[in-house]
Design an enzyme around this catalytic site. Structure first.
Site, PDB file in Angstrom:
ATOM      1  N   SER A 125      40.401 -18.655  -8.542  1.00  0.00           N
ATOM      2  CA  SER A 125      39.155 -18.311  -7.836  1.00  0.00           C
ATOM      3  C   SER A 125      38.084 -17.727  -8.733  1.00  0.00           C
ATOM      4  O   SER A 125      37.055 -17.267  -8.233  1.00  0.00           O
ATOM      5  CB  SER A 125      39.473 -17.313  -6.709  1.00  0.00           C
ATOM      6  OG  SER A 125      40.294 -17.901  -5.728  1.00  0.00           O
TER       7      SER A 125
ATOM      8  N   GLU B 295      37.076  -3.212 -73.014  1.00  0.00           N
ATOM      9  CA  GLU B 295      37.572  -4.482 -73.528  1.00  0.00           C
ATOM     10  C   GLU B 295      36.694  -5.109 -74.615  1.00  0.00           C
ATOM     11  O   GLU B 295      37.197  -5.757 -75.528  1.00  0.00           O
ATOM     12  CB  GLU B 295      37.690  -5.482 -72.371  1.00  0.00           C
ATOM     13  CG  GLU B 295      38.753  -5.140 -71.345  1.00  0.00           C
ATOM     14  CD  GLU B 295      40.148  -5.541 -71.810  1.00  0.00           C
ATOM     15  OE1 GLU B 295      40.284  -6.021 -72.942  1.00  0.00           O
ATOM     16  OE2 GLU B 295      41.105  -5.371 -71.024  1.00  0.00           O
TER      17      GLU B 295
END
Length: 770
Positions: free
Chosen positions: A325, A63
C-alpha cells in the site's frame, strides 16, 4: 636542447605506468573501502598538490636534498656510496629519487653492476622526459611502505586513516623514513626502535636546516597509534559495491554517505532484528535520502553483508518487490490534482466490483463511509481502488512511468491491482517517489556521490509530477498516521505509510521527516512468506526507531523552510459528507482546498422535518405542538454500509407532504423541504457490471442479478428489459433475471426506474455457451 625536444614529444603520464587501487570515501572524508590495484598492491595515486607539504619537504630532506639540482643522477652521491662500499665502511645509498622511481617502474634489479648502470640510464631518461614535479609526484605514489603498500596516499589511508594532505608532523616524518627500510620500520605498528631512530635523524636534519623548527620537536617525538592492513575499513559494503561497479573509471569516489547516520541506522537495525528473531524477522534494508539535495545519506542493503544464510551480499535497496500500500498516497495526490476529492471528501468502503476485479481490505472488513484522509491513513483498499478508477491523465501507471519507475509491465497487465502493490518497485525508486512529495511535486534523480565543483548538470532535469498543493496536502494527511507504539501521530511530525505485499512476503514503511526520506523494507531475498511480515507490525516499528535515533543524535531533521502553496486554502465543510455546509449541517470541520480544483458541492444530507411532540409522529409543516428536527437522508447503499459497520441509520422519514402545498411566499432558506426538492432520485445501477460480457451456460444457466442504489426517499425500483417489465425491487436489493436463450450472443438494454419516475439504462452483452 635535446632534453627540451624529448620533453615536448608526446609521452604517457607516469601514473599510467602503474595500476591504482580505488578508494571510496564518506562525505566527511572517512575511508569506507580501499581496493587492491590490478597488481595486488595498495596504491592510490594522488597529485602532488594534494600531498602534505611537510611530507614532501621531509622526503626530499631525508632522501635527496639536491633533487632539484641534478639531472636524475647525483654523481657525487654515487662516488661517495662506492667509496664506502670498497673501503669496507657502512653502506650508504647513492640513489636519487629519480633512480628509485626508475627501478620501481621498470622493474630493474640494481643489486648488480649491470643493474645499477641500467638504473642510471633509466633515471636520466625519465628526467629528460618528465619534469621534476612529475618525477617527484610519481616517486611519492610508488614508494614502498611495507608489504603490498605503495605510495603515500595508500600508506596514509592504511596507517593513519586519513588523506596524505591531512598528515600531522609526526605522521609526515614517519612516512618520510619508512621507504628506506620498510621491512624493519613498519614492525610493531610503527612504534619500534628502528623507526624512532630514523625519525630522530630526520628531525635533526630538519632543525639543522631550519632552526625555527625546534619548536616542533616535541610534536615530532609524539608516539603514533598506527593501524594496519588487517583492519582496513569495510563500511557501507552494499553502497561501496555499487559505486565501485558504477564508477569504473573513477579512482577516488566521494560518496554522499554520512558515516554517523550510516552507523546509527546499522546499529538500530541490528538491535531491532535481535528482538524480533523469534518470529523469523531476520533481514531488512533501509535507505535514507536528503530530499533537499537528493543525496543518499545512508544505505543498508541487508542485515549482514557477510551472512550467506540470508544472501547478505544482495543489495535490497535495488531489489524489485511488491510495494503493498505504499503507493496509495500517490493515488490521492493525483485525485487532489484532478479535482476528484479533498481530505474530508467522504468515500465508500464497501464490497465493490471493478469489472472482473473485486478487491478486499487487508482485514476483510468494511468500515462504510470514510473520509479520504482516514481512508489513506487507515490504508483502506476499496476507497483507494475506487479513487484510482476515476483518475484521468495521468493515472497511477502513467505517473509511475513519469517518475522513473523501471521495468513496469503494460497498464493492461496490472489493471487496478497496481494500486495495491500489483507491480514491483525498488526501495530506491520508492524513496524517489516520496522525495517528490517532499519537494513539492517535483521529481529529481537520486545521487550517491557528492557534487564536485566541475560536475556537469545531470541529463535528467527536474520534472513536475504533482502540484505544490497536492504534494503539501498529501504529506499533511500522512502526518496524521498514528505511531504503532503510542497510537498518536508522531511529534515532531512524520508523514509515513506502511505496505504489506500479497502473501506476507514484504513489509514496508516509507515516509518523510524534516528534510529526509526514509524507506524500510523487511522480508527475505528468496521471496519466502512469513505472517509476521506486516508493514505496520514489522517495518513501522523499525522505521520509527530509526527516526527517533537520528533525532536523538541531534542530526538536523528540521524541514527546509517552504511557503504555503499559493492556491491552498482552508475551508469549512460538513463533517458527515465533506460537502460545503448548508444551514442544517450540525457538525463542521476544516479541510484543505485547492482553489480552482477541489470539488465544490453543497452538502444535502440533512433534512428538517416536523415532529408532533405528543405522538412523536412526523407531521406536514409547522403546527401547534410540533417541533422541528434535523434528520439524515442517507442513500440506500450508504444505509446498508452503516448496517454492515454496526452503525445502522434509519431511512429519512416520509412526511407525506406535497411540495405544491407549500406557499410560494415561504422563505426558501427556511423551507424544510428544499433539500428534498433538490434530491437526485435517479437510480444508480450497480449490477450487472458495465463493459463485461456475461456468460450463460445452457446446461445449468444462472440468472443475472440486477441491483440499483438510490438516494433517500425512494422505496421501489422497477426493472425493464427493453420495454418489458421484469419485476421490482427495493433499493440495494437484488432481483434475479434469466435472459432468453434463443441466440448465441445477444444485447439487452436494461432500465431501472424509480417510483419518482427517474431512470438509468445499461447495455449488456450475454453469450450463450454449452
Amino acid at each position: 636542447m635535446a632534453v627540451v625536444t624529448l620533453r615536448l614529444l608526446p609521452h604517457a603520464p607516469l601514473r599510467e605506468q602503474v595500476g591504482s587501487s580505488r578508494a571510496v570515501y564518506a562525505r566527511g572524508g572517512e575511508l569506507l573501502r580501499l581496493t587492491l590495484a590490478p597488481d595486488e598492491q595498495y596504491r592510490v595515486w594522488v597529485s602532488l598538490k594534494n600531498i602534505s607539504p611537510t611530507l614532501v619537504e621531509a622526503v626530499l630532506l631525508y632522501e635527496d636534498r639536491s633533487f632539484y639540482r641534478h639531472p636524475g643522477v647525483n654523481p657525487a652521491a654515487l662516488v661517495r656510496s662506492a667509496w664506502h662500499i670498497t673501503s669496507g665502511g657502512r653502506r650508504q645509498g647513492g640513489s636519487t629519487l629519480t633512480m628509485q622511481l626508475a627501478r620501481r617502474i621498470y622493474g630493474i634489479d640494481s643489486r648488480s653492476y649491470d643493474g645499477k648502470v641500467a638504473q642510471i640510464f633509466a633515471a636520466l631518461w625519465l628526467q629528460a622526459r618528465y619534469s621534476k614535479r612529475e618525477v617527484l609526484e610519481a616517486y611519492l605514489n610508488t614508494a614502498p611502505y611495507g608489504g603490498n603498500i605503495e605510495g603515500v596516499q595508500a600508506a596514509s589511508l592504511i596507517y593513519f586513516r586519513k588523506s596524505a594532505g591531512d598528515l600531522t608532523l609526526p605522521e609526515a616524518l614517519t612516512l618520510a623514513v619508512i621507504p628506506q627500510n620498510p621491512v624493519k620500520r613498519i614492525a610493531e605498528r610503527g612504534r619500534n626502535a628502528e623507526l624512532q631512530s630514523a625519525r630522530q635523524r630526520l628531525l635533526a636534519l630538519w632543525k639543522e636546516r631550519d632552526p625555527a623548527a625546534r619548536v616542533l620537536a616535541p610534536d615530532a617525538e609524539l608516539a603514533l597509534s598506527a593501524q594496519s592492513r588487517g583492519n582496513l575499513p569495510f563500511l557501507a559494503p552494499h553502497l561501496t559495491d555499487m559505486l565501485l561497479a558504477q564508477e569504473r573509471g573513477q579512482q577516488d569516489i566521494r560518496s554522499a554517505i554520512d558515516l554517523r547516520m550510516q552507523t546509527t541506522l546499522e546499529r538500530v537495525l541490528a538491535q531491532y532484528l535481535r528482538t524480533r528473531s523469534d518470529v523469523g524477522l531476520i533481514n531488512a534494508s533501509a535507505l535514507l535520502l536528503d530530499a533537499s539535495t537528493m543525496e543518499v545519506r545512508a544505505l543498508i542493503g541487508s542485515a549482514d553483508w557477510h551472512d550467506a544464510k540470508i544472501e547478505g551480499q544482495v543489495n535490497g535497496t535495488q531489489a524489485r518487490r511488491s510495494p503493498g500500500s505504499t503507493l496509495k498516497p500517490f493515488i490521492y495526490a493525483l485525485a487532489l490534482d484532478q479535482g476528484l476529492l479533498h481530505p474530508k471528501t467522504v468515500l465508500k468502503d464497501a464490497p465493490t466490483a471493478f469489472g472482473p476485479y473485486t478487491p478486499e481490505n487487508f482485514d476483510h472488513r468494511f468500515v462504510g463511509p470514510v473520509s479520504a484522509q482516514d481512508a489513506l491513513i487507515r490504508s483502506r483498499n476499496i476507497p483507494a481502488v475506487s479513487v484510482a478508477a476515476q483518475l484521468g491523465k495521468p493515472n497511477l501507471h502513467a505517473f509511475l512511468r513519469l517518475a522513473g519507475v523501471q521495468k513496469l509491465q503494460s497498464e493492461a497487465h496490472y489493471g487496478l491491482a497496481l494500486v495495491l502493490g500489483g507491480g514491483e518497485v525498488t526501495p530506491e525508486e520508492l524513496a524517489g517517489l516520496y522525495a517528490t512529495l517532499a519537494n513539492g511535486g517535483v521529481t529529481q534523480p537520486i545521487r550517491y556521490t557528492q557534487r564536485g565543483p566541475n560536475d556537469q548538470p545531470t541529463a535528467t532535469a527536474p520534472l513536475r509530477l504533482l502540484s505544490e498543493e497536492a504534494a503539501f496536502i498529501t504529506l499533511d494527511m500522512l502526518r496524521h498516521t498514528p505511531r504503532p507504539d503510542t497510537a498518536q501521530p508522531a511529534r515532531p511530525a512524520v508523514a509515513w505509510k506502511t505496505g504489506t505485499s500479497w502473501g506476507f512476503r514484504d513489509a514496508w514503511t516509507a515516509g518523510v521527516f524534516g528534510r529526509y526520506v526514509l524507506v524500510v523494507w523487511m522480508g527475505n531475498f528468496d521471496g519466502s512468506s512469513n505472517p509476521a511480515l506486516v508493514g505496520v507490525d514489522a517495518a513501522a516499528p523499525l522505521f520509527m526507531r530509526m527516526v527517533d535515533a537520528l533525532r536523538a543524535q541531534r542530526f538536523d531533521t528540521t524541514e527546509v523552510p517552504k511557503r504555503q502553496p499559493r492556491d491552498l486554502r482552508q475551508i469549512e465543510v460538513c463533517a458527515a459528507t465533506g460537502g460545503l455546509p448548508d444551514a442544517l449541517c450540525p457538525v463542521r470541520t476544516n479541510t484543505w482546498f485547492i482553489a480552482g480544483k477541489s470539488p465544490i458541492q453543497t452538502s444535502q444530507l440533512h433534512r428538517a422535518v416536523w415532529v408532533d411532540e405528543a405522538s412523536g409522529k412526523i407531521v406536514c409543516g409547522p403546527q401547534p405542538g410540533a417541533r422541528q428536527q434535523v434528520v439524515e437522508q442517507w442513500s440506500s447503499d450508504m444505509r446498508r454500509l452503516f448496517r454492515q459497520s454496526g452503525l445502522p441509520r434509519a431511512a429519512a422519514p416520509n412526511d407525506g407532504c406535497d411540495r405544491t402545498d407549500i406557499s410560494a411566499n415561504d422563505d426558501a432558506s427556511n423551507n424544510p423541504l428544499d433539500d428534498l426538492a433538490t434530491a437526485d432520485h435517479t437510480p444508480r445501477i450497480t449490477a450487472p457490471l458495465r463493459g463485461v460480457r456475461h456468460i450463460l451456460r445452457t446446461q445449468k444457466p444462472e440468472p443475472l442479478v440486477l441491483r440499483a442504489e438510490t438516494d433517500a426517499g425512494i422505496r421501489t425500483i422497477y426493472w425493464f428489459a427493453g420495454d418489458t417489465l421484469i419485476g421490482q425491487s427495493a433499493p440495494g436489493e437484488g432481483l434475479t433475471w434469466l435472459p432468453p436463450m434463443a441466440q448465441a450472443s445477444q444485447r439487452h438494454t436494461l432500465r431501472a426506474v424509480s417510483d419518482q419516475g427517474a431512470s438509468e439504462t445499461r447495455e449488456i452483452t450475454v453469450d450463450i455457451v454449452p
